[in-house]
Design an enzyme around this catalytic site. Structure first.
Site, mmCIF file in Angstrom:
data_model
loop_
_atom_site.group_PDB
_atom_site.id
_atom_site.type_symbol
_atom_site.label_atom_id
_atom_site.label_comp_id
_atom_site.label_asym_id
_atom_site.label_seq_id
_atom_site.Cartn_x
_atom_site.Cartn_y
_atom_site.Cartn_z
ATOM 1 N N HIS A 36 -65.476 30.208 58.848
ATOM 2 C CA HIS A 36 -64.226 30.834 58.348
ATOM 3 C C HIS A 36 -63.957 32.167 58.924
ATOM 4 C CE1 HIS A 36 -65.007 27.554 54.882
ATOM 5 N NE2 HIS A 36 -64.209 26.960 55.985
ATOM 6 N N SER B 241 -60.841 25.465 54.922
ATOM 7 C CA SER B 241 -60.564 25.945 56.006
ATOM 8 C C SER B 241 -58.712 25.865 55.837
ATOM 9 C CB SER B 241 -60.787 25.225 57.174
ATOM 10 O OG SER B 241 -60.697 23.778 56.880
ATOM 11 N N ASP C 15 -56.989 9.692 60.376
ATOM 12 C CA ASP C 15 -57.847 10.206 61.357
ATOM 13 C C ASP C 15 -57.394 11.622 62.004
ATOM 14 O OD1 ASP C 15 -60.411 9.622 62.896
ATOM 15 O OD2 ASP C 15 -58.902 9.657 64.584
ATOM 16 N N GLY C 16 -58.247 12.516 62.126
ATOM 17 C CA GLY C 16 -57.831 13.751 62.488
ATOM 18 C C GLY C 16 -58.034 13.733 63.910
ATOM 19 N N ASP D 27 -63.719 20.277 62.738
ATOM 20 C CA ASP D 27 -64.861 20.388 62.045
ATOM 21 C C ASP D 27 -65.245 19.126 61.172
ATOM 22 O OD1 ASP D 27 -66.732 21.668 60.472
ATOM 23 O OD2 ASP D 27 -65.137 22.211 58.965
HETATM 24 C C1 SAM Z 1 -67.094 19.541 57.350
HETATM 25 S S1 SAM Z 1 -66.033 18.892 56.048
HETATM 26 C C2 SAM Z 1 -64.667 19.666 56.478
HETATM 27 C C3 SAM Z 1 -64.486 21.092 55.892
HETATM 28 C C4 SAM Z 1 -63.362 21.899 56.134
HETATM 29 N N1 SAM Z 1 -62.847 22.056 57.537
HETATM 30 C C5 SAM Z 1 -63.726 23.745 55.534
HETATM 31 O O1 SAM Z 1 -64.063 24.255 56.553
HETATM 32 O O2 SAM Z 1 -63.420 23.766 54.468
HETATM 33 C C6 SAM Z 1 -65.377 17.530 57.004
HETATM 34 C C7 SAM Z 1 -64.299 16.562 56.465
HETATM 35 O O3 SAM Z 1 -63.826 15.640 57.248
HETATM 36 C C8 SAM Z 1 -63.576 14.242 56.722
HETATM 37 N N2 SAM Z 1 -63.565 13.501 57.778
HETATM 38 C C9 SAM Z 1 -64.499 12.693 58.374
HETATM 39 N N3 SAM Z 1 -64.232 11.877 59.150
HETATM 40 C C10 SAM Z 1 -62.707 12.209 59.494
HETATM 41 C C11 SAM Z 1 -61.873 11.841 60.479
HETATM 42 N N4 SAM Z 1 -61.969 10.998 61.385
HETATM 43 N N5 SAM Z 1 -60.503 12.264 60.300
HETATM 44 C C12 SAM Z 1 -60.279 13.103 59.120
HETATM 45 N N6 SAM Z 1 -60.962 13.589 58.207
HETATM 46 C C13 SAM Z 1 -62.312 12.905 58.526
HETATM 47 C C14 SAM Z 1 -64.683 14.261 55.510
HETATM 48 O O4 SAM Z 1 -64.007 13.456 54.394
HETATM 49 C C15 SAM Z 1 -64.623 15.717 55.052
HETATM 50 O O5 SAM Z 1 -63.990 16.027 54.293
#
Ligand code: SAM
Length: 266
Positions: free
Chosen positions: A19, A103, A146-147, A168
């Site tokens: 962060h 984030s 999917d990200g 992330d």
């Molecule tokens: C480490 S956490 C994110 C924390 C956030 N970035 C923060 O800093 O506050 C990872 C997140 O990715 C999500 N996730 C897992 N695989 C994913 C994908 N293929 N596409 C989008 N989100 C996904 C999970 O549900 C989880 O909420």
């Protein structure tokens, strides 16, 4: 079916590192008037309640944000990103640290109405929280998709030429290290001027080395590629430390984060 929920880990040392990088990069992007695009490929909830039973289970925030936060109060001599980070957290809390910004929340607090955030999460329990966190920001677009695919489909953007992405993942499966590296390599080909920031855990098993090595093979010059690793004193829950790789780090950000790392004794 995804099982990882970031609330169990919110506010830990990895979040502090990630962060602070995010604030440093986004603050830099706001120095110019031109609007920018930011993509949060794995956004989580955006906002976390540290008093919730999930966060209380392991209390990872105690060796993360809580370790520093009290000392930062009333301190006028903190490096700039630390002051920003402290103030974002203060604005969410009264006397006690209960709410912790994720984030997507931090991004929206820094970005201007002309900038655009796309935030992805694929967990059906997490996504409604993300929608709620972002509902008041009309320049945000939360997506239950999917990200990695989202990143690919959004760039290069037709109008927003500046910006970047935070990648992330939860690394629930080890394939995600290669998936992360490949997504960045592909994105960098399509949008070479984008800023790409990926977080990774430093594990005994060394899976993160695959990710780092694949990105190093891009052969980018030092000023366009940096790695920042904070090593824990001892192994915590299988993690030896927390790492970030940044492609196209903004001018001055490497020095800023090096000073912060020293300041935090990491
Ligand atoms: C480490 S956490 C994110 C924390 C956030 N970035 C923060 O800093 O506050 C990872 C997140 O990715 C999500 N996730 C897992 N695989 C994913 C994908 N293929 N596409 C989008 N989100 C996904 C999970 O549900 C989880 O909420």
């Amino acid at each position: 079916m995804l099982s990882y929920q970031h609330i169990y880990h919110a506010g830990n040392l990895a979040d502090v590192q990630k962060h602070l990088w995010l604030i440093t990069v986004l603050d830099y992007l706001t120095q110019k008037d031109k609007p920018f695009l930011w993509i949060d490929t794995h956004a989580g909830r955006g906002l976390y309640d540290l008093s919730a039973p999930e966060a209380q289970k392991i209390k990872e925030y105690e060796s993360g944000i809580l370790k520093f936060y009290k000392d930062w109060q009333g301190n006028d001599n903190l490096p700039a990103p630390l002051t920003r980070y402290r103030d974002f957290i203060n604005n969410l809390n009264k006397d006690e640290l209960i709410k912790y910004p994720g984030s997507a929340y931090l991004a929206m607090k820094i970005m201007r109405p002309t900038d655009k955030l796309y935030a992805f999460d694929l967990h059906k329990g997490e996504f409604p929280h993300l929608q709620k966190t972002l509902q008041q920001y009309i320049n945000s677009d939360p997506r239950f998709e999917d990200g990695f695919m989202g990143l690919k489909s959004l760039i290069p953007h037709t109008t927003l030429k500046r910006g970047g992405a935070l990648i992330d993942p939860s690394y629930e499966v080890k394939e995600e290290y290669t998936q992360t590296a490949q997504a960045i390599i592909e994105a960098h080909k399509k949008w070479p001027q984008g800023i790409y920031m990926a977080w990774y855990p430093i594990l005994d098993k060394g899976h993160h080395e695959d990710l780092v090595n694949q990105l190093m093979a891009l052969g980018l010059p030092d000023e366009d590629f940096t790695i920042d690793e904070w090593h824990f004193g001892e192994v915590e829950r299988g993690m030896k430390g927390t790492g970030m790789v940044i492609i196209n780090p903004p001018y001055g950000s490497i020095d800023t984060m090096a000073k912060i790392k020293l300041y935090l004794n990491q």
